[in-house]
Write an enzyme that holds these catalytic residues in place. Structure first.
Site, PDB file in Angstrom:
ATOM      1  N   ARG A 161       0.792  -1.356  -0.151  1.00  0.00           N
ATOM      2  CA  ARG A 161       0.181   0.013   0.150  1.00  0.00           C
ATOM      3  C   ARG A 161       0.790   1.400  -0.083  1.00  0.00           C
ATOM      4  NH1 ARG A 161      -2.482  -3.679  -0.771  1.00  0.00           N
ATOM      5  NH2 ARG A 161      -4.815  -3.898  -0.005  1.00  0.00           N
ATOM      6  N   SER A 235     -10.117  -0.530   4.014  1.00  0.00           N
ATOM      7  CA  SER A 235     -10.131  -0.895   4.582  1.00  0.00           C
ATOM      8  C   SER A 235      -9.007   1.118   5.429  1.00  0.00           C
ATOM      9  CB  SER A 235      -8.412  -1.458   4.553  1.00  0.00           C
ATOM     10  OG  SER A 235      -9.519  -2.868   4.251  1.00  0.00           O
ATOM     11  N   GLU A 332      -4.339   3.652   6.422  1.00  0.00           N
ATOM     12  CA  GLU A 332      -3.927   3.705   4.735  1.00  0.00           C
ATOM     13  C   GLU A 332      -4.628   4.659   4.362  1.00  0.00           C
ATOM     14  OE1 GLU A 332      -5.254  -0.207   3.277  1.00  0.00           O
ATOM     15  OE2 GLU A 332      -6.023   0.581   1.460  1.00  0.00           O
TER      16      GLU A 332
END
Ligand SMILES: Cc1cc2nc3c(=O)[nH]c(=O)nc-3n(C[C@H](O)[C@H](O)[C@H](O)COP(=O)(O)OP(=O)(O)OC[C@H]3O[C@@H](n4cnc5c(N)ncnc54)[C@H](O)[C@@H]3O)c2cc1C
Length: 336
Positions: A161, A235, A332
């Site tokens: 990520r 998320s 994130e």
């Protein structure tokens, strides 16, 4: 054309009612130059589908919504094709177009919201595949130098990520095109998550890339809240990577903690499991916002919350998980 005081509520999947002091849409590379030449614009924010951001305040600068289109075959042979996509194409529609042409490699990434241009930003991933696995190059416009630069995979510094564009080059480039090398001889990745079970229940013994995509779509639709119904950005936290020593410590209390091998002497933990075990799953605040009832990793805006409340909730979760497991969760989602 640049507009003033534009609401971004419909342009972010959290549904946060923030506004942009100035706002414009770019449809090709020439538009970028025209917009930037018109005036000094600072700060600038590049907006794609708005599915990985949390506005905690109005944006006091220029928001550039990237709607650069395009789907071009750059190379085509018996083994693979290189397809170049405009940054403003919707990611899932791009995946579907590739599957229609029997081009594989991104079927596991079906139904991820957002645009193609943002896919390298955090090296999007799901069900055992990341875009770095199929990435060929991207062309990005350097805002200060006013020129297009090509980046290969190495230069993008992809990680879990992560990419160079989320770190040292943050805010410096507008990604205009992304090219992917897609297979004609497919190497299906079905062992991750519930894909195999789903294919079995679909009666697919020799699945095609479309079958895998359908399985992923079914799983995602059953697990994740649809932002059209409940505001969210997927998320909210990354899955933490910790030392095996820390895992051993946690295992002495929680033998069932899920963990997956990462780099040497490190393991990846499931952030959702930690948050759930810490007691946060399904918590709501005045029925306005909270933690999703099925997915502890997803923070949700049920009704009229602001980004600041969601940010504060995420800070409480980070603090609590740290206190209970000695694990530091990282966000994130991009906070603005
Ligand atoms: C329900 C749901 C499920 C999700 N599931 C996943 C998942 O499985 N895996 C995963 O990896 N992600 C997932 N996400 C997160 C999100 O979909 C991805 O991060 C996606 O790539 C964001 O794309 P976007 O166009 O919406 O980007 P935005 O939210 O608009 O922008 C994200 C960041 O990228 C920058 N950016 C966007 N476009 C450009 C551009 N052209 N040039 C320069 N900078 C740019 C923005 O400035 C911002 O910093 C999910 C989100 C939701 C809502």
């Amino acid at each position: 054309m640049i507009n003033n005081d534009i609401s971004l509520k419909a342009m972010n999947t959290f549904g946060i009612d923030a506004s942009a002091k100035r706002f414009t849409i770019i449809r090709d590379e020439k538009d970028i130059k025209t917009v930037l030449d018109a005036k000094e614009h600072d700060p600038i924010f590049i907006l794609g589908g708005g599915s990985n951001i949390l506005f905690t305040q109005d944006f006091d600068g220029l928001v550039i919504k990237n709607e650069i289109q395009g789907f071009n075959t750059i190379e085509d042979n018996k083994d693979y094709a290189i397809i170049e996509s405009g940054a403003g194409e919707v990611w899932h529609e791009f995946v579907m177009k590739c599957i229609d042409k029997n081009l594989g490699g991104i079927e596991n990434l079906s139904l991820i919201p957002g645009n193609v241009g943002a896919s390298p930003m955090q090296n999007i991933g799901a069900y055992g595949v990341e875009i770095k696995d199929v990435f060929e190059y991207l062309d990005a416009y350097h805002i200060k130098d006013r020129k297009i630069q090509r980046f290969n995979a190495q230069e993008c510094k992809f990680g879990y990520r992560e990419s160079v564009f989320k770190n040292e080059l943050k805010g410096q480039y507008i990604i205009c095109k992304v090219a992917f090398r897609l297979t004609k001889k497919h190497d299906l990745k079905t062992s991750y998550g519930a894909i195999e079970n789903e294919l079995r229940s679909m009666n697919k013994i020799n699945p095609s890339i479309r079958d895998v995509s359908d399985a992923v779509i079914n799983i995602r639709q059953s697990k994740l809240p649809d932002p059209k119904q409940i505001g969210n950005a997927g998320s909210f936290f990354k899955n933490p990577i910790v030392s095996t020593e820390l895992l051993n410590e946690i295992q002495s209390k929680y033998a069932d903690i899920p963990n997956y091998p990462a780099t040497q002497n490190k393991v990846k933990l499931a952030a959702g499991w930690l948050i759930e075990k810490a007691g946060w799953k399904g918590r709501t605040y005045d029925e306005r916002y909270g933690v999703h009832k099925l997915q502890a990793l997803v923070l949700v805006n049920y009704n009229r919350t602001n980004g600041d409340e969601i940010l504060k909730l995420s800070a409480l979760i980070i603090e609590d998980v740290k206190a209970k497991f000695n694990v530091t969760l990282e966000r994130e989602v991009n906070i603005l």
